[in-house]
Design an enzyme around this catalytic site. Sequence first.
Site, short mmCIF file in Angstrom:
data_model
loop_
_atom_site.label_atom_id
_atom_site.label_comp_id
_atom_site.label_asym_id
_atom_site.label_seq_id
_atom_site.Cartn_x
_atom_site.Cartn_y
_atom_site.Cartn_z
N ASN A 1 -59.61 21.51 -60.35
CA ASN A 1 -60.23 20.84 -61.48
C ASN A 1 -59.85 19.36 -61.46
O ASN A 1 -58.74 18.99 -61.09
CB ASN A 1 -59.89 21.51 -62.82
CG ASN A 1 -58.42 21.60 -63.15
OD1 ASN A 1 -57.59 21.82 -62.28
ND2 ASN A 1 -58.09 21.45 -64.42
N ILE A 2 -60.82 18.53 -61.84
CA ILE A 2 -60.65 17.08 -61.84
C ILE A 2 -61.15 16.58 -63.19
O ILE A 2 -62.35 16.58 -63.44
CB ILE A 2 -61.42 16.42 -60.68
CG1 ILE A 2 -61.00 17.05 -59.34
CG2 ILE A 2 -61.22 14.90 -60.69
CD1 ILE A 2 -61.93 16.73 -58.19
N GLU A 3 -60.22 16.20 -64.04
CA GLU A 3 -60.58 15.78 -65.39
C GLU A 3 -60.87 14.28 -65.46
O GLU A 3 -60.53 13.52 -64.56
CB GLU A 3 -59.45 16.13 -66.37
CG GLU A 3 -59.24 17.61 -66.51
CD GLU A 3 -58.16 17.99 -67.48
OE1 GLU A 3 -58.06 19.19 -67.78
OE2 GLU A 3 -57.39 17.11 -67.95
N CYS B 1 -64.90 21.36 -62.83
CA CYS B 1 -64.05 22.54 -62.69
C CYS B 1 -63.77 22.83 -61.21
O CYS B 1 -64.52 22.42 -60.33
CB CYS B 1 -64.72 23.75 -63.32
SG CYS B 1 -65.03 23.59 -65.08
N GLU C 1 -64.04 25.63 -59.58
CA GLU C 1 -65.06 26.46 -58.95
C GLU C 1 -66.23 25.61 -58.48
O GLU C 1 -66.72 25.77 -57.36
CB GLU C 1 -65.59 27.51 -59.94
CG GLU C 1 -64.53 28.41 -60.51
CD GLU C 1 -63.95 27.89 -61.83
OE1 GLU C 1 -63.37 26.78 -61.86
OE2 GLU C 1 -64.08 28.59 -62.85
N CYS D 1 -66.05 29.07 -66.54
CA CYS D 1 -66.79 28.67 -67.75
C CYS D 1 -68.28 28.95 -67.54
O CYS D 1 -68.72 29.30 -66.45
CB CYS D 1 -66.54 27.19 -68.05
SG CYS D 1 -67.35 26.05 -66.90
N CYS E 1 -69.92 26.87 -64.73
CA CYS E 1 -69.58 27.37 -63.40
C CYS E 1 -70.33 28.66 -63.08
O CYS E 1 -70.78 28.85 -61.95
CB CYS E 1 -68.07 27.59 -63.29
SG CYS E 1 -67.13 26.07 -63.22
#
Length: 150
Positions: free
Chosen positions: A46-48, A57, A59, A106, A109
Amino acid sequence: MLKDDIIKLLIREAISARKNAYAPYSKYLVGAALIVPSGRIYTGCNIENSSYGLTNCAERTAIFKAVSEGQRHVDAIAIVGAPLDVGLESEDLEASQEDFDYAYPCGACRQVMAEFLPDSKDIDIIVAKSESDYRVLKLEDMLPYTFELV
């Protein structure tokens, strides 16, 4: 049905990918690993972003990497997520697994999986806390009514 050694390999790869997560806002690190028919594995984390809508996300990161390299079929995907305070090694997850729940994909995804995993009824989605604590689900059970263009 996936062989147990493939499931554990994907979980290990997802745990390793989790180390690269950039999650300063949620402090929840997620790694994903998918395998394509050739046996190649693609990973993602995940990369916010401070503009939350721009967050990606784990995935989707893994799926987009595979798609960007010409892959259109995926056999299985494993997802491992845990709070930042849970260590990054397999042993840390094993010791702390009572402290967190499975990291289910989620809705976004799930829809991306439905789009890029054409045999989605047969795809195995592995949600794991560790190599010894995991569940194998089918996308159809998680997203029974996908959005499709007719």
